[in-house]
Scaffold this active site. Structure first.
Site, mmCIF file in Angstrom:
data_model
loop_
_atom_site.group_PDB
_atom_site.id
_atom_site.type_symbol
_atom_site.label_atom_id
_atom_site.label_comp_id
_atom_site.label_asym_id
_atom_site.label_seq_id
_atom_site.Cartn_x
_atom_site.Cartn_y
_atom_site.Cartn_z
ATOM 1 N N SER A 196 0.798 -1.226 0.000
ATOM 2 C CA SER A 196 0.000 0.000 0.000
ATOM 3 C C SER A 196 0.827 1.270 0.000
ATOM 4 O O SER A 196 0.284 2.367 -0.124
ATOM 5 C CB SER A 196 -0.975 -0.005 1.181
ATOM 6 O OG SER A 196 -0.283 0.189 2.385
ATOM 7 N N LYS A 213 -5.920 4.410 9.107
ATOM 8 C CA LYS A 213 -4.885 5.268 8.514
ATOM 9 C C LYS A 213 -5.324 6.738 8.543
ATOM 10 O O LYS A 213 -4.514 7.634 8.825
ATOM 11 C CB LYS A 213 -4.605 4.828 7.071
ATOM 12 C CG LYS A 213 -3.791 3.531 6.974
ATOM 13 C CD LYS A 213 -3.645 3.079 5.517
ATOM 14 C CE LYS A 213 -2.798 1.813 5.405
ATOM 15 N NZ LYS A 213 -2.812 1.265 4.017
#
Ligand SMILES: [Ca+2]
Ligand SMILES: [Ca+2]
Ligand SMILES: [Ca+2]
Ligand SMILES: [Ca+2]
Ligand SMILES: [Ca+2]
Ligand SMILES: [Ca+2]
Ligand SMILES: [Ca+2]
Ligand SMILES: [Ca+2]
Ligand SMILES: [Ca+2]
Ligand SMILES: [Ca+2]
Ligand SMILES: [Ca+2]
Ligand SMILES: [Ca+2]
Lengths: 216, 216, 216, 216, 216, 216
Positions: F105, F148
């Site tokens: 990611s 996140k």
């Protein structure tokens, strides 16, 4: 009775002392061990070669990466015309040879040793240091500060560079240690070079041929 | 009945004796083993090549690092114009070929063998030595001194170089052994070369082209 | 019923016999196996290349080191102007290809095969040999001599080179075997070459350009 | 229900048949499997490159060594001026790609495929072969001959090369198989080339520049 | 609650759809997974370099071999003067980056992607394909056809290339899937190129300098 | 009491904050950890070299592949005459040096850092991003978005790039976080460059010498 340790190398019978002086390329570091803090020596040297890097001293993966970060940072900052790295090999060693070592906290010590080697200028053997180094040149916090500082004092160190982000840990350190040592918090590799070699790095910039520019 | 050891190589039936003489590049060392001290031989040799280093004799990781330290130290000290390492390969071997060996204490023996090879000058086969070598050229303490000295005497050795930092261990050594051997404590690689080859290294300095300087 | 051995290769149904002759580069050796001594063949060959060495035959680590020692020793002794190793690759193979092999005792056989290859001169296929080789060219003792000599006789060998340091083992060998074989104890690689190729190596000396000297 | 085999590749639903013809570089071999003998194809090819060798098909260590032996033998025998191996890469593949394969018995098949490639001359796809190859060019015995010959017949093979040292195994082979197949015992790689490509190798000799000689 | 999969990458929440178009070098493939057939994308690209091949996407050993076979086959067939592979690097990637993938059945997809890249000509993103590729260019059978075709239909594919040797498996495929898809059985890489890029490969021949011939 | 973590590096005592500014080559990313989302820094740098890539920071296999994808994509898009990669080495590091990291990611963060380095133009340190990157330049979905984004807000981030395919996950994100952050969904690497460096990549095309064309 004899055991394996004596086959592989000598047991340290007493705590290591600093030497009167370190040659250019050799810098005093600090290690945390299960039985307390100790000084260690980062030894670097160059020889005729073709740009290879040798790393010895039973360094673990993380510490080998620290050595590569230190070397890359130095290479990226040095003026390109004064960089004979392609015709020399660099060897980095950390005694004692049979003792496994690992961790990122020797980052600024590795950088200082390589900078001392590149400038051929010794660093005072009574200065020790500990701190992780990032590729942008920041000094990051480390563990075991209390033990490392005690070990530094016992070994005869008089000045220690520590990460500024570790300043809060100083409150756990005894008066005796704080009195014996000059503690210098450092934030960046520029701080480290000023305190060890008395020099100032030029600001970061890529040292490529000015006729070459990227256009995207 | 036969067992695996006999497939892999001959069992030493009696303790190894030193040979009358060693050719240039071969030096007598000392090993600690579970059944006592023994002499061993560090064999080095060069051949036409391109600067590669071969290491054989089932050496462990630490002992291979010792060999690299010894070679780097030699390369960094030799005058650059007299260094044909790039057109020669170096081979380092330690018999017996099927016996695994490890540890840092052959450091000064490896260095002496390579220096003898480079100068093409033999070292007296009755001189043995033991000591870890650091990259700055210091001789560090080793283990098993008592057993190594006994093994040296039994093998016919007359002079042994030991780390100065191991001098305290001599009080454990018997009168018989101390009478038979001339014990030479050494602190640095300069001491080693003086005692083995009768030469003096120039002071450490980087041998780079004087027109190239680092400026930071 | 079929088992794994038959997938990997053919089972030897009877003991191997020597061939009438070996081409240059191929030499008859002796192996100790759990079911007795056997002859084997060290096959070497060169081809256009760039100095690489290929080793096949499922050789273990120690036996691969033996091959490197043999090749280094040959390279260091050959006159430099007559050495095309940099434009040729060397391939060393030991049949049978699916049988793992290890140990240092093929040292002198490997050296003889490579010397035969370099000189393009065959060695009598009825000569077999066993002995560890050191880098200085000494022949060191091996195990399983009794079984190896019996296997040699059975295979049709008439002359066997053994390490001089194994002479004491001959008292365990039967009269029948000693009568059938000419046993030649050898001390050095010079002895081996004299007995196999009928030649004498020049004394060891480094073959470097005479204008290049080391000065320390 | 689906299982891992179907993820990794297709299960062979029926026994493989030989193809009408093989291009240059492709040769029909024979494999022993736990469920009987089968034909397989050794595929080789060259492409612009720099002398590298690629081996695919999930070949085990022994079979990869067989490929290297076959390639070395070919290189050592080809006239040096006609050898473009340094400007070409060689790729050796054995379908099916997901099936692990090992063993030395494809040695002569690998050699035949590479020779066919080098000469750019196809080998009749109805010829199959099995035999270990040594570096001197001898054909050594293999296992599973009975099953391999049955599998060859079923696949449509009409001629099979086998090691001469396997001739005794023919007495276990059924009349039906022996009637269907022409069995050619071979002793050396010269026999193999004569039977597959109709050519004769020159006698072994090193193809080095005649002005270069070894002197020891 | 969060688990490891979410650390390593996103879980596919719904089945992947084909994109409207693929750039040159990108081709739609088909994968069998424990939860059904899926489309995947083989992405290839070239960049300035020196002939290296990079493979990413957590491909297993067999799938990496498939990529090498596809690249070798392409290199061997392209006219030599039009091959800039030595001054370019090739990168092959298969998303999603955290999902391990293996098996030989992407062989023709890998070849198509590389051919599309070399010609700089896109392939219709609604064409998918599955088939093992051999080094001679044959298309070999694969597993999981039923699931792959269902997954292709669901993803919006309209035309699928399958190995001719898998035609028998079509009887297990539902009417709905067969109606939605145009199924093209292919036997060789020539068939694949005709169906994807509309071109015809020249017949196989080694592209070496015509002045160089092998003579044995 | 001390434990292993303190030997290997400092424990993060509080959550990392963004720095006031990042130099060219350094970009703020987002990581999912078992104890919540955190910011991290991708550090890239170039130095005199020969085109090598160094990766440090204890990155796992998948994250190292992400770095290679990002670098390949950048190399393939840059105009060829402005590409000094062959005379420079690239070093990619992710502090903290002792903390293992993995996953795909960071793809677009790695690409942004390398693009910033190549253009020698900093990216606002208050912009963070997360997204897998494919070799064709598409941004693929990632996991842990909610955590996140919370970590980004806490660290002082004001703008976050997320994969467009993750937009559905925003409904799990709290009002507080959505108010604090400007969320920019991105579909391709072109979107990423526009939002971070304010530039537009030229359309994909192979940058080869126009006189070189493939013909099949
Ligand atoms: Ca280790
Ligand atoms: Ca103080
Ligand atoms: Ca070993
Ligand atoms: Ca004495
Ligand atoms: Ca093996
Ligand atoms: Ca006799
Ligand atoms: Ca494998
Ligand atoms: Ca017949
Ligand atoms: Ca993996
Ligand atoms: Ca249809
Ligand atoms: Ca690791
Ligand atoms: Ca908002």
């Amino acid at each position: 009775s004899k055991d394996l340790e004596e086959i592989l190398g000598a047991q340290k019978r007493h705590h290591q002392k600093v030497k009167d002086e370190n040659p250019a390329g050799v810098v005093t570091g600090l290690a945390w061990t299960p039985v307390g803090g100790e000084v260690l020596f980062i030894e670097t040297m160059s020889m005729p070669g073709n740009g290879a890097t040798l790393i010895t001293g039973q360094l673990g993966e993380v510490m080998q990466e620290s050595a590569k970060i230190a070397l890359s940072l130095l290479k990226s900052r040095l003026p390109i015309d004064f960089l004979p790295f392609k015709e020399r090999d660099i060897h980095i060693h950390v005694p004692a040879g049979a003792t496994p070592k690992d961790g990122p906290s020797a980052g600024i010590t590795l950088f200082s040793a390589l900078a001392s080697l590149a400038m051929n200028k010794p660093i005072d053997s009574h200065i020790a240091m500990t701190g992780e180094l990032t590729l942008r040149g920041d000094v990051e916090p480390i563990g075991g500060l209390k033990e490392k500082l005690f070990g530094a004092m016992r070994a005869g160190i008089t000045k220690v560079l520590i990460p500024e982000t570790n300043k809060a840990d100083l409150k756990e350190v005894s008066e005796e240690v704080l009195d014996a040592l000059e503690i210098i918090p450092v934030r960046t590799v520029e701080d480290v070079l000023r305190e060890t070699l008395g020099i100032t790095l030029p600001p970061i910039e890529m040292k490529m041929d000015p006729s070459i520019r990227f256009m995207i």
